[in-house]
Design a protein around this motif. Structure first.
Motif, PDB file in Angstrom:
ATOM      1  N   ASP A 137       0.816  -1.103   0.031  1.00  0.00           N
ATOM      2  CA  ASP A 137      -0.052   0.165  -0.062  1.00  0.00           C
ATOM      3  C   ASP A 137       0.829   1.263   0.074  1.00  0.00           C
ATOM      4  N   GLY A 138       2.091   1.153   0.778  1.00  0.00           N
ATOM      5  CA  GLY A 138       3.119   2.488   0.726  1.00  0.00           C
ATOM      6  C   GLY A 138       3.399   2.741  -0.581  1.00  0.00           C
ATOM      7  N   TYR A 139       3.857   1.684  -1.322  1.00  0.00           N
ATOM      8  CA  TYR A 139       4.564   1.787  -2.535  1.00  0.00           C
ATOM      9  C   TYR A 139       3.362   2.328  -3.482  1.00  0.00           C
ATOM     10  N   ASN A 140       2.423   1.581  -3.462  1.00  0.00           N
ATOM     11  CA  ASN A 140       1.051   2.360  -4.448  1.00  0.00           C
ATOM     12  C   ASN A 140       0.979   3.744  -4.249  1.00  0.00           C
ATOM     13  N   GLU A 141       0.731   4.081  -3.035  1.00  0.00           N
ATOM     14  CA  GLU A 141       0.680   5.335  -2.675  1.00  0.00           C
ATOM     15  C   GLU A 141       1.937   6.555  -3.017  1.00  0.00           C
ATOM     16  N   THR A 157      19.473  -0.290  -9.569  1.00  0.00           N
ATOM     17  CA  THR A 157      20.482  -1.252  -9.759  1.00  0.00           C
ATOM     18  C   THR A 157      21.559  -1.220  -8.667  1.00  0.00           C
ATOM     19  N   GLY A 158      21.962  -2.677  -8.283  1.00  0.00           N
ATOM     20  CA  GLY A 158      22.819  -2.664  -7.029  1.00  0.00           C
ATOM     21  C   GLY A 158      22.420  -2.448  -5.703  1.00  0.00           C
ATOM     22  N   GLU A 159      21.064  -2.035  -5.514  1.00  0.00           N
ATOM     23  CA  GLU A 159      20.713  -1.839  -4.268  1.00  0.00           C
ATOM     24  C   GLU A 159      19.221  -2.600  -3.968  1.00  0.00           C
ATOM     25  N   THR A 160      18.356  -2.546  -5.066  1.00  0.00           N
ATOM     26  CA  THR A 160      17.008  -2.971  -4.764  1.00  0.00           C
ATOM     27  C   THR A 160      17.116  -4.621  -4.622  1.00  0.00           C
ATOM     28  N   SER A 161      16.403  -5.065  -3.675  1.00  0.00           N
ATOM     29  CA  SER A 161      16.458  -6.561  -3.610  1.00  0.00           C
ATOM     30  C   SER A 161      15.020  -7.139  -4.549  1.00  0.00           C
ATOM     31  N   PHE A 162      15.184  -8.207  -4.645  1.00  0.00           N
ATOM     32  CA  PHE A 162      14.131  -9.115  -5.623  1.00  0.00           C
ATOM     33  C   PHE A 162      12.884  -9.003  -4.793  1.00  0.00           C
ATOM     34  N   GLU A 163      12.862  -9.348  -3.287  1.00  0.00           N
ATOM     35  CA  GLU A 163      11.609  -9.210  -2.528  1.00  0.00           C
ATOM     36  C   GLU A 163      11.026  -7.609  -2.667  1.00  0.00           C
ATOM     37  N   THR A 164      11.869  -6.559  -2.563  1.00  0.00           N
ATOM     38  CA  THR A 164      11.259  -5.320  -2.875  1.00  0.00           C
ATOM     39  C   THR A 164      10.617  -4.974  -3.967  1.00  0.00           C
ATOM     40  N   VAL A 165      11.404  -5.679  -4.952  1.00  0.00           N
ATOM     41  CA  VAL A 165      10.722  -5.560  -6.419  1.00  0.00           C
ATOM     42  C   VAL A 165       9.185  -6.082  -6.565  1.00  0.00           C
ATOM     43  N   GLU A 166       9.265  -7.193  -6.120  1.00  0.00           N
ATOM     44  CA  GLU A 166       7.959  -8.215  -5.776  1.00  0.00           C
ATOM     45  C   GLU A 166       6.893  -7.406  -5.162  1.00  0.00           C
TER      46      GLU A 166
END
Length: 214
Positions: A137-141, A157-166
Motif C-alpha cells: 500500500d505504501g509503494y502504491n501510494e 540497480t545494485g541496491e533494490t532486492s528481489f523481495e522489494t521489487v515483488e
C-alpha cells in the motif's frame, strides 16, 4: 532351628526308651517360652486399611509375618469384606486406569502444545501478510498502482532486492536462471497489457533493468 532339632531328638529318645512319662517342650525349655512360641502377636488387626496390611506383611512385620496364607486371607476378608484376590485385582485395575489417564493426559497436553504452535504460526503468517500489505500500500501510494514509470525508476540497480521489487510490481515470471561460482543470476519479467518490465538479478539484487510501454 537348633532348638527345634534338640526338642525332636529328646522326644524321639523318650519314645524309643519306652518311658511312661514322655519329655515335653515345657520340661525342656519352660512353659513360659512355649506359650510365647505358640502365640502370634495380633496387633496387626488394629491396622485400618488394606494397604497397611500388605505393607506390614511385605515388610516382614512381627505382628503379621507368622500368618500362613489361608489365615491371612480369611482375616483380611473378615476385616475388609473383600478377598485378597479381589483386592489385588481391584488395585491392578486402578493402576491400569491411572496409567491410562496419565497417557491420555500426556497425549492431550501434546495436542494442546501442537495446537498452540499452529495458532502461533498462523498469527505469525497473518502478521507477516499484514506487514507485507502495508508495504505494498505504501509503494502504491508513493508511485501509483500497477506498473508505473515511477516504480520502475524507484528500482535502483545494485541496491533494490528481489523481495522489494515483488512488493512493488507483484509476482513476476521467471524467464531464466543460471548459477556460477559463488553467484546466481536470474531474469524476471512483469507484464501488464502493453507494458513490460524486465530485470536481471545477481544473487537476489537488481543488476540491470529495462522497460517497454511505461
Amino acid at each position: 532351628m537348633k532348638k527345634n532339632l534338640l526338642v525332636m531328638m529328646l522326644l524321639a529318645g523318650s519314645l524309643l526308651a519306652g518311658c511312661g512319662n514322655q519329655v515335653t517342650y515345657e520340661e525342656v525349655f519352660g512353659a513360659e517360652e512355649h506359650e510365647e512360641a505358640k502365640v502370634c502377636d495380633d496387633s496387626y488387626l488394629n491396622l485400618e486399611t488394606p494397604e497397611e496390611w500388605f505393607e506390614a506383611r511385605n515388610s516382614g512385620s512381627a505382628s503379621i509375618e507368622c500368618l500362613d496364607g489361608l489365615t491371612f486371607n480369611a482375616q483380611f476378608k473378615e476385616k475388609f469384606g473383600i478377598s485378597v484376590h479381589e483386592y489385588s485385582e481391584q488395585k491392578r485395575q486402578e493402576e491400569e486406569e491411572a496409567e491410562w489417564e496419565q497417557l491420555v493426559a500426556e497425549i492431550n497436553a501434546k495436542m494442546e502444545q501442537a495446537q498452540a504452535k499452529r495458532e502461533e504460526e498462523q498469527r505469525r503468517k497473518e502478521q507477516e501478510a499484514a506487514r507485507k500489505q502495508e508495504l505494498i500500500d505504501g509503494y502504491n501510494e508513493l508511485y501509483g498502482e500497477g506498473m508505473t514509470k515511477e516504480k520502475f525508476e524507484a528500482i535502483h540497480t545494485g541496491e533494490t532486492s528481489f523481495e522489494t521489487v515483488e512488493l512493488m510490481l507483484g509476482k513476476g515470471e521467471l524467464i531464466s536462471e543460471s548459477s556460477g561460482v559463488n553467484i546466481t543470476i536470474t531474469m524476471y519479467q512483469w507484464t501488464s497489457g502493453s507494458k513490460t518490465i524486465t530485470i536481471i538479478f545477481h544473487d537476489g539484487v537488481a543488476s540491470t533493468k529495462s522497460q517497454f510501454g511505461l
